[in-house]
Scaffold this motif. Structure first.
Motif, PDB file in Angstrom:
ATOM      1  N   GLN A 237       0.197   6.719  -6.087  1.00  0.00           N
ATOM      2  CA  GLN A 237       0.967   7.323  -5.008  1.00  0.00           C
ATOM      3  C   GLN A 237       0.418   8.679  -4.575  1.00  0.00           C
ATOM      4  O   GLN A 237       0.884   9.260  -3.590  1.00  0.00           O
ATOM      5  CB  GLN A 237       2.427   7.491  -5.448  1.00  0.00           C
ATOM      6  CG  GLN A 237       3.119   6.198  -5.844  1.00  0.00           C
ATOM      7  CD  GLN A 237       3.319   5.258  -4.673  1.00  0.00           C
ATOM      8  OE1 GLN A 237       3.839   5.654  -3.644  1.00  0.00           O
ATOM      9  NE2 GLN A 237       2.896   4.007  -4.838  1.00  0.00           N
ATOM     10  N   THR A 238      -0.553   9.217  -5.302  1.00  0.00           N
ATOM     11  CA  THR A 238      -1.122  10.528  -4.981  1.00  0.00           C
ATOM     12  C   THR A 238      -2.643  10.441  -5.014  1.00  0.00           C
ATOM     13  O   THR A 238      -3.214   9.458  -5.480  1.00  0.00           O
ATOM     14  CB  THR A 238      -0.666  11.595  -6.001  1.00  0.00           C
ATOM     15  OG1 THR A 238      -1.102  11.199  -7.326  1.00  0.00           O
ATOM     16  CG2 THR A 238       0.845  11.743  -6.007  1.00  0.00           C
ATOM     17  N   GLY A 239      -3.302  11.489  -4.529  1.00  0.00           N
ATOM     18  CA  GLY A 239      -4.759  11.544  -4.591  1.00  0.00           C
ATOM     19  C   GLY A 239      -5.430  11.082  -3.308  1.00  0.00           C
ATOM     20  O   GLY A 239      -4.825  10.417  -2.468  1.00  0.00           O
TER      21      GLY A 239
ATOM     22  N   LYS B 246       0.841  -1.193   0.000  1.00  0.00           N
ATOM     23  CA  LYS B 246       0.000   0.000   0.000  1.00  0.00           C
ATOM     24  C   LYS B 246       0.882   1.251   0.000  1.00  0.00           C
ATOM     25  O   LYS B 246       1.996   1.245   0.537  1.00  0.00           O
ATOM     26  CB  LYS B 246      -0.927   0.009   1.217  1.00  0.00           C
ATOM     27  CG  LYS B 246      -2.058  -1.016   1.128  1.00  0.00           C
ATOM     28  CD  LYS B 246      -3.213  -0.682   2.055  1.00  0.00           C
ATOM     29  CE  LYS B 246      -2.826  -0.706   3.500  1.00  0.00           C
ATOM     30  NZ  LYS B 246      -4.010  -0.468   4.380  1.00  0.00           N
ATOM     31  N   THR B 247       0.374   2.321  -0.585  1.00  0.00           N
ATOM     32  CA  THR B 247       1.136   3.561  -0.702  1.00  0.00           C
ATOM     33  C   THR B 247       1.684   3.997   0.659  1.00  0.00           C
ATOM     34  O   THR B 247       0.952   4.067   1.642  1.00  0.00           O
ATOM     35  CB  THR B 247       0.251   4.673  -1.282  1.00  0.00           C
ATOM     36  OG1 THR B 247      -0.162   4.297  -2.596  1.00  0.00           O
ATOM     37  CG2 THR B 247       0.998   5.994  -1.364  1.00  0.00           C
ATOM     38  N   GLY B 248       2.975   4.269   0.693  1.00  0.00           N
ATOM     39  CA  GLY B 248       3.627   4.737   1.909  1.00  0.00           C
ATOM     40  C   GLY B 248       4.293   3.644   2.721  1.00  0.00           C
ATOM     41  O   GLY B 248       5.137   3.940   3.580  1.00  0.00           O
ATOM     42  N   THR B 249       3.950   2.377   2.477  1.00  0.00           N
ATOM     43  CA  THR B 249       4.495   1.288   3.290  1.00  0.00           C
ATOM     44  C   THR B 249       6.001   1.168   3.126  1.00  0.00           C
ATOM     45  O   THR B 249       6.742   1.020   4.113  1.00  0.00           O
ATOM     46  CB  THR B 249       3.829  -0.049   2.917  1.00  0.00           C
ATOM     47  OG1 THR B 249       2.424   0.036   3.180  1.00  0.00           O
ATOM     48  CG2 THR B 249       4.419  -1.193   3.722  1.00  0.00           C
ATOM     49  N   LEU B 250       6.488   1.238   1.896  1.00  0.00           N
ATOM     50  CA  LEU B 250       7.922   1.091   1.664  1.00  0.00           C
ATOM     51  C   LEU B 250       8.699   2.222   2.343  1.00  0.00           C
ATOM     52  O   LEU B 250       9.775   1.997   2.900  1.00  0.00           O
ATOM     53  CB  LEU B 250       8.217   1.056   0.159  1.00  0.00           C
ATOM     54  CG  LEU B 250       9.446   0.251  -0.274  1.00  0.00           C
ATOM     55  CD1 LEU B 250       9.295  -1.212   0.109  1.00  0.00           C
ATOM     56  CD2 LEU B 250       9.675   0.383  -1.769  1.00  0.00           C
ATOM     57  N   ASP B 251       8.142   3.430   2.319  1.00  0.00           N
ATOM     58  CA  ASP B 251       8.791   4.553   3.016  1.00  0.00           C
ATOM     59  C   ASP B 251       8.818   4.305   4.522  1.00  0.00           C
ATOM     60  O   ASP B 251       9.827   4.575   5.185  1.00  0.00           O
ATOM     61  CB  ASP B 251       8.052   5.863   2.715  1.00  0.00           C
ATOM     62  CG  ASP B 251       8.321   6.362   1.302  1.00  0.00           C
ATOM     63  OD1 ASP B 251       9.463   6.207   0.834  1.00  0.00           O
ATOM     64  OD2 ASP B 251       7.388   6.886   0.672  1.00  0.00           O
ATOM     65  N   ARG B 252       7.701   3.783   5.064  1.00  0.00           N
ATOM     66  CA  ARG B 252       7.659   3.533   6.509  1.00  0.00           C
ATOM     67  C   ARG B 252       8.654   2.448   6.910  1.00  0.00           C
ATOM     68  O   ARG B 252       9.169   2.454   8.030  1.00  0.00           O
ATOM     69  CB  ARG B 252       6.242   3.132   6.927  1.00  0.00           C
ATOM     70  CG  ARG B 252       5.261   4.304   6.954  1.00  0.00           C
ATOM     71  CD  ARG B 252       3.995   3.959   7.702  1.00  0.00           C
ATOM     72  NE  ARG B 252       3.231   2.913   7.026  1.00  0.00           N
ATOM     73  CZ  ARG B 252       2.345   3.134   6.073  1.00  0.00           C
ATOM     74  NH1 ARG B 252       2.117   4.379   5.657  1.00  0.00           N
ATOM     75  NH2 ARG B 252       1.686   2.136   5.522  1.00  0.00           N
ATOM     76  N   LEU B 253       8.948   1.542   6.000  1.00  0.00           N
ATOM     77  CA  LEU B 253       9.945   0.510   6.268  1.00  0.00           C
ATOM     78  C   LEU B 253      11.366   1.056   6.149  1.00  0.00           C
ATOM     79  O   LEU B 253      12.334   0.353   6.465  1.00  0.00           O
ATOM     80  CB  LEU B 253       9.768  -0.668   5.296  1.00  0.00           C
ATOM     81  CG  LEU B 253       8.551  -1.562   5.518  1.00  0.00           C
ATOM     82  CD1 LEU B 253       8.392  -2.538   4.351  1.00  0.00           C
ATOM     83  CD2 LEU B 253       8.668  -2.327   6.838  1.00  0.00           C
ATOM     84  N   GLY B 254      11.486   2.300   5.670  1.00  0.00           N
ATOM     85  CA  GLY B 254      12.815   2.872   5.461  1.00  0.00           C
ATOM     86  C   GLY B 254      13.478   2.371   4.202  1.00  0.00           C
ATOM     87  O   GLY B 254      14.710   2.382   4.084  1.00  0.00           O
ATOM     88  N   LEU B 255      12.624   1.942   3.219  1.00  0.00           N
ATOM     89  CA  LEU B 255      13.151   1.367   1.975  1.00  0.00           C
ATOM     90  C   LEU B 255      12.548   2.047   0.749  1.00  0.00           C
ATOM     91  O   LEU B 255      12.474   1.442  -0.327  1.00  0.00           O
ATOM     92  CB  LEU B 255      12.863  -0.141   1.935  1.00  0.00           C
ATOM     93  CG  LEU B 255      13.494  -0.980   3.051  1.00  0.00           C
ATOM     94  CD1 LEU B 255      12.961  -2.409   3.006  1.00  0.00           C
ATOM     95  CD2 LEU B 255      15.012  -0.975   2.935  1.00  0.00           C
TER      96      LEU B 255
ATOM     97  N   LEU C 236       2.511   3.099 -10.850  1.00  0.00           N
ATOM     98  CA  LEU C 236       1.439   2.458 -11.607  1.00  0.00           C
ATOM     99  C   LEU C 236       0.222   2.247 -10.722  1.00  0.00           C
ATOM    100  O   LEU C 236       0.324   1.675  -9.634  1.00  0.00           O
ATOM    101  CB  LEU C 236       1.893   1.102 -12.163  1.00  0.00           C
ATOM    102  CG  LEU C 236       2.954   1.117 -13.262  1.00  0.00           C
ATOM    103  CD1 LEU C 236       3.294  -0.305 -13.680  1.00  0.00           C
ATOM    104  CD2 LEU C 236       2.494   1.921 -14.466  1.00  0.00           C
ATOM    105  N   SER C 237      -0.919   2.708 -11.191  1.00  0.00           N
ATOM    106  CA  SER C 237      -2.185   2.569 -10.475  1.00  0.00           C
ATOM    107  C   SER C 237      -3.121   1.673 -11.265  1.00  0.00           C
ATOM    108  O   SER C 237      -3.340   1.880 -12.465  1.00  0.00           O
ATOM    109  CB  SER C 237      -2.815   3.955 -10.294  1.00  0.00           C
ATOM    110  OG  SER C 237      -4.216   3.877 -10.186  1.00  0.00           O
TER     111      SER C 237
END
Length: 394
Positions: free
Chosen positions: A128-130, A97-106, A197-198
């Motif tokens: 990733q937006t909207g 889900k959008t944001g998960t990879l960032d929260r993992l620090g990856l 990609l959405s």
């Protein structure tokens, strides 16, 4: 034999279908695709019915030519290991889900620190937006939200999803296309890329003439069953035994159809002379055609119509598809070996090169099958592998 994507290394974090199908396209073309899965297995597709020797046929359909390793990305040691691998990879594919990879620090910025020209392909339901970016997106939901269901099915019945996960399948093609384009861009500029990609975007883009009719004319298309809103006859007809699909896409084809039906006078009938006339008198034409089609079997009609180059074909079930002489002639079924399943029949990649063979090279991997070998390939020692295992990082 040299493969088109030989030397390209892909770390595939994706699960279920859209991402894995896309990475399988890259694997078929020669990329080294490494499925990075959670210890114990978190990919739902591995558990979907039906099974053969306890292996999901659904999973087997989307994961040939790959390797599998397990990493616990919630542990610091697991994250550090993945970053080390990303430093040697060309492409990372993920569908969290959008944001998960960032929260993992990856996220992309972190991966760029490991490798400046890395390509990250993110596949989500809504992008990733909207305002909907945080929501999960599954194929049938996107078919509904994206307008496909509303134009599919009998006009007198409820909206119907397409029988295959068509949004996932279309998205998988965009995964492969976008990654190939980003690799080409990297060759030209030395720059990496973050691909967004959405599933919803792809469904909307795939509405084709339906979207054009609305955007340019304000026309809201409705369900027409197996008929076509802009062309007729372009639909199924009941024959003496089973239905046949007929797609007389222009006036010339319709005139040929009239000849085969034994009604050459239809060519001069003011109601049927042009496609616009036939659209206006659609029901009258259909009633007359249906009377004729009921007189013979679908296979006989197919022979007669095909002899006049009129596109047509019987409505086949999946068994009849794989018994079809053209499918057999095109060698669309391949046989490969699997350590648990044994001889395994699967659908061949439809891309056919004149000078390159891209058939299945390895079986869909079992969970973590290649973990140890891959860790050593990425430069870890035996002692480091043991330590990671003891910490639960792999």
């Amino acid at each position: 034999m040299k493969q088109p994507l030989e030397g390209i290394k892909v770390l595939d974090l994706s699960r279920v279908l859209a991402g894995p199908l896309g990475s399988m396209q890259l694997a078929d073309l020669g990329a080294e695709v490494i499925r990075v899965e959670a210890p114990g297995g978190k990919d739902d597709i591995r558990h979907w019915w039906p099974f053969v020797e306890e292996e999901s046929t659904y999973y087997l359909s989307a994961n040939r030519n790959k390797k599998s390793m397990t990493i616990n990305l919630k542990q610091e040691e697991g994250k550090a290991l993945f970053k080390k691998m990303a430093a040697q990879a060309d492409v990372v594919i993920e569908n969290f889900k959008t944001g998960t990879l960032d929260r993992l620090g990856l996220g992309y910025d972190t991966l760029k620190q490991q490798k400046e020209d890395v390509i990250l392909c993110s596949v989500t339901g809504y992008g990733q937006t909207g305002p909907y970016k945080h929501l999960p997106g599954y194929d049938p939901v996107i078919q509904a939200v994206g307008g496909l269901m509303d134009i599919t099915g009998d006009p007198e019945a409820e909206a119907t999803r397409v029988g295959t996960p068509v949004v996932d399948i279309m998205t998988s093609h965009y995964v492969a296309i976008s990654v190939l384009a980003a690799l080409r861009k990297r060759d030209l500029t030395g720059e990496g890329e973050h691909i967004d990609l959405s599933l919803l975007d792809i469904q909307v883009a795939s509405l084709g003439n339906i979207s054009s009719s609305y955007l340019l004319k304000g026309h809201v298309s409705k369900r027409m069953g197996n008929a076509h809103g802009n062309i007729t006859p372009y639909e199924t007809f009941h024959c003496a035994d089973k239905p046949i699909m007929v797609a007389a896409g222009n006036d010339r084809m319709f005139y040929q159809l009239a000849e085969v039906m034994g009604h050459p006078e239809w060519k001069e009938d003011a109601r049927f002379k042009t496609n616009a006339n036939r659209i206006e008198h659609r029901q009258e034409l259909r009633e007359q055609l249906e009377k004729e089609f009921l007189k013979k079997g679908a296979d006989e009609w197919e022979q007669q119509l095909s002899s006049r180059n009129i596109p047509c074909g019987p409505v086949n079930n999946v068994q009849q598809v794989f018994d079809h002489p053209q499918v057999k002639a095109r060698d669309m079924v391949q046989v490969s070996d699997h350590p648990k399943v044994g001889k395994m029949r699967t659908v061949r990649n439809p891309i056919k090169f004149k000078h390159t063979n891209i058939e299945a090279k390895s079986h869909p991997p079992m969970l973590g099958e290649h973990t140890i070998d891959l860790l050593k390939e990425f430069g870890l020692s035996e002692e480091e592998v043991v330590e990671l295992r003891n910490k639960g990082a792999i």
